[in-house]
Design an enzyme around this catalytic site. Sequence first.
Site, PDB file in Angstrom:
ATOM      1  N   CYS A 161       0.808  -1.224   0.000  1.00 52.14           N
ATOM      2  CA  CYS A 161       0.000   0.000   0.000  1.00 52.14           C
ATOM      3  C   CYS A 161       0.843   1.276   0.000  1.00 52.14           C
ATOM      4  O   CYS A 161       0.293   2.379   0.038  1.00 52.14           O
ATOM      5  CB  CYS A 161      -0.956  -0.015   1.179  1.00 52.14           C
ATOM      6  SG  CYS A 161      -2.089  -1.420   1.117  1.00 52.14           S
ATOM      7  N   HIS A 294      -1.569   8.408   6.236  1.00 49.62           N
ATOM      8  CA  HIS A 294      -1.969   7.102   5.719  1.00 49.62           C
ATOM      9  C   HIS A 294      -3.386   6.815   6.232  1.00 49.62           C
ATOM     10  O   HIS A 294      -4.243   6.372   5.469  1.00 49.62           O
ATOM     11  CB  HIS A 294      -0.983   6.024   6.165  1.00 49.62           C
ATOM     12  CG  HIS A 294      -1.221   4.696   5.544  1.00 49.62           C
ATOM     13  ND1 HIS A 294      -1.167   4.489   4.193  1.00 49.62           N
ATOM     14  CD2 HIS A 294      -1.546   3.489   6.095  1.00 49.62           C
ATOM     15  CE1 HIS A 294      -1.432   3.224   3.925  1.00 49.62           C
ATOM     16  NE2 HIS A 294      -1.661   2.593   5.063  1.00 49.62           N
ATOM     17  N   GLU A 305       0.856   6.583  13.649  1.00 44.07           N
ATOM     18  CA  GLU A 305       1.028   7.842  12.912  1.00 44.07           C
ATOM     19  C   GLU A 305       0.981   9.046  13.832  1.00 44.07           C
ATOM     20  O   GLU A 305       1.685  10.038  13.614  1.00 44.07           O
ATOM     21  CB  GLU A 305      -0.046   7.974  11.837  1.00 44.07           C
ATOM     22  CG  GLU A 305       0.286   7.233  10.563  1.00 44.07           C
ATOM     23  CD  GLU A 305      -0.496   7.750   9.383  1.00 44.07           C
ATOM     24  OE1 GLU A 305       0.042   8.576   8.612  1.00 44.07           O
ATOM     25  OE2 GLU A 305      -1.656   7.335   9.233  1.00 44.07           O
ATOM     26  N   LYS A 324      -8.599   8.620   3.018  1.00 42.94           N
ATOM     27  CA  LYS A 324      -9.216   7.289   2.994  1.00 42.94           C
ATOM     28  C   LYS A 324     -10.607   7.296   3.614  1.00 42.94           C
ATOM     29  O   LYS A 324     -11.400   6.384   3.363  1.00 42.94           O
ATOM     30  CB  LYS A 324      -8.318   6.283   3.704  1.00 42.94           C
ATOM     31  CG  LYS A 324      -7.037   5.967   2.959  1.00 42.94           C
ATOM     32  CD  LYS A 324      -6.200   4.937   3.677  1.00 42.94           C
ATOM     33  CE  LYS A 324      -4.922   4.621   2.903  1.00 42.94           C
ATOM     34  NZ  LYS A 324      -3.977   5.757   2.861  1.00 42.94           N
ATOM     35  N   HIS A 329      -9.548   2.633   1.323  1.00 43.71           N
ATOM     36  CA  HIS A 329      -8.121   2.322   1.181  1.00 43.71           C
ATOM     37  C   HIS A 329      -7.920   1.682  -0.191  1.00 43.71           C
ATOM     38  O   HIS A 329      -8.292   0.532  -0.415  1.00 43.71           O
ATOM     39  CB  HIS A 329      -7.692   1.369   2.291  1.00 43.71           C
ATOM     40  CG  HIS A 329      -6.208   1.196   2.400  1.00 43.71           C
ATOM     41  ND1 HIS A 329      -5.347   1.411   1.342  1.00 43.71           N
ATOM     42  CD2 HIS A 329      -5.419   0.821   3.442  1.00 43.71           C
ATOM     43  CE1 HIS A 329      -4.113   1.174   1.722  1.00 43.71           C
ATOM     44  NE2 HIS A 329      -4.129   0.814   3.001  1.00 43.71           N
ATOM     45  N   PHE A 388       1.565  -3.113   4.720  1.00 48.68           N
ATOM     46  CA  PHE A 388       1.850  -4.423   5.281  1.00 48.68           C
ATOM     47  C   PHE A 388       3.318  -4.771   5.078  1.00 48.68           C
ATOM     48  O   PHE A 388       3.928  -4.443   4.051  1.00 48.68           O
ATOM     49  CB  PHE A 388       1.000  -5.491   4.594  1.00 48.68           C
ATOM     50  CG  PHE A 388      -0.422  -5.563   5.083  1.00 48.68           C
ATOM     51  CD1 PHE A 388      -0.891  -4.727   6.076  1.00 48.68           C
ATOM     52  CD2 PHE A 388      -1.298  -6.488   4.538  1.00 48.68           C
ATOM     53  CE1 PHE A 388      -2.199  -4.795   6.520  1.00 48.68           C
ATOM     54  CE2 PHE A 388      -2.612  -6.579   4.979  1.00 48.68           C
ATOM     55  CZ  PHE A 388      -3.067  -5.740   5.969  1.00 48.68           C
TER      56      PHE A 388
END
Length: 408
Positions: A161, A294, A305, A324, A329, A388
Amino acid sequence: MRVFVTGLGVISSIGLGRKAFFESLATGKSGISPVEAFDVSSLGRDHAGEVKQFHARDHLTAVEARRMGRCSQMALAAARMAIADAGIAPEMLRGPRASVVLGTTMGEAGVLEDLDHAWIAKGTAGVRRAWIPKYGSTLLPIHIARAIGSEGAVLTLPAACAAGNYAIGFAADLIRLGKADVVVTGAAEMLKELQYAGFVRLAAMAPQRCQPFDLNRHGIFLGEGAGVFVLESEAHAVRRNAMLHAEVGGHGMTCDGYHITRPHPDAAGSIAAMKQAIERSGISPDAVDFVNAHGTGTKHNDAAESKVMRDIFGDRRVPISSMKSMLGHCMGAASALEAIGCVMTLETGVYPPTIGYETPDPECNVDVVANVPRTGKHDVVLNNSLAFGGYNSVTCLARPYVLPDHAA
């Protein structure tokens, strides 16, 4: 060597083209809707950021549409939008000085799903020969290169991602190293049952809403789309009197090496990536005006974050927001689409909101742009991406000629 963004192309659940995309972002429009592309009745979740207004034949020839899967179709359509936006002559995209670099997570997931279903049901005899040349994430940049005549490097970066940020950073490096004058770059991802069911099984999908940084957040929605840039060296852009949307500054890339799905609880890798992006841009943290998070809406990610923001900026509360909450996402395409939103922030001064934010979380003590857009200083923004496996990637984007000459 300075690297400029001269063209932007978008295929998204909230609009096609950069103008429609940012108008939706700036008003907090949600692209989340009931899933229509596949049967979700047995999965316990039923919403996503599907792109429902995209029709390949509006952007591609019949032959192109036939030989590509949906992911490549969206990538090429976004690339054509970006090229048109850049106003670049076709001959400048041909030959060895033009390259194509794209990110993705799974590429043609739809073709893979069809292959698997046929193989499981009927064995190899059930696999149609016409499917085979459509499969493979390596095809995304090749389809674009073939369409525009590019003969420079072609590369797919399947960096989970964080793939969009990885692609933009690598493309900028190609130009800085003198290996290309123009690079078409970005990322694309399509949504299929394969990924959707996987995230459901991971218990990562929100039941009703994605609420990044909210105390009661319960996870992500998935999405899809394509975000593509035209990047040019300063000399190339100036020579043709191109309009400069933004400058690509430094980018940071690190790995947590901690867990396959969760970020490191101390956020050390993400902190290091943001520091790299800032330092390689030749600036200090005080120069950063806005951070695109993110911001998945998961407990671990948002908490990590928030630690990054406190570590980098201290008591200075830099506005942060998660697109998002509106797009879902978009996996490999996420940071490319969000980078386009960052460029539009640089051009307009509008910080897109995080919709669905209701209850502050003490663990996420950051300045969330909540529910409605905000305007503010907009010289330098950061685009944050985690993935990931512990991928961390942060890209600095700035208004043209704001960064010092020695920015990397």
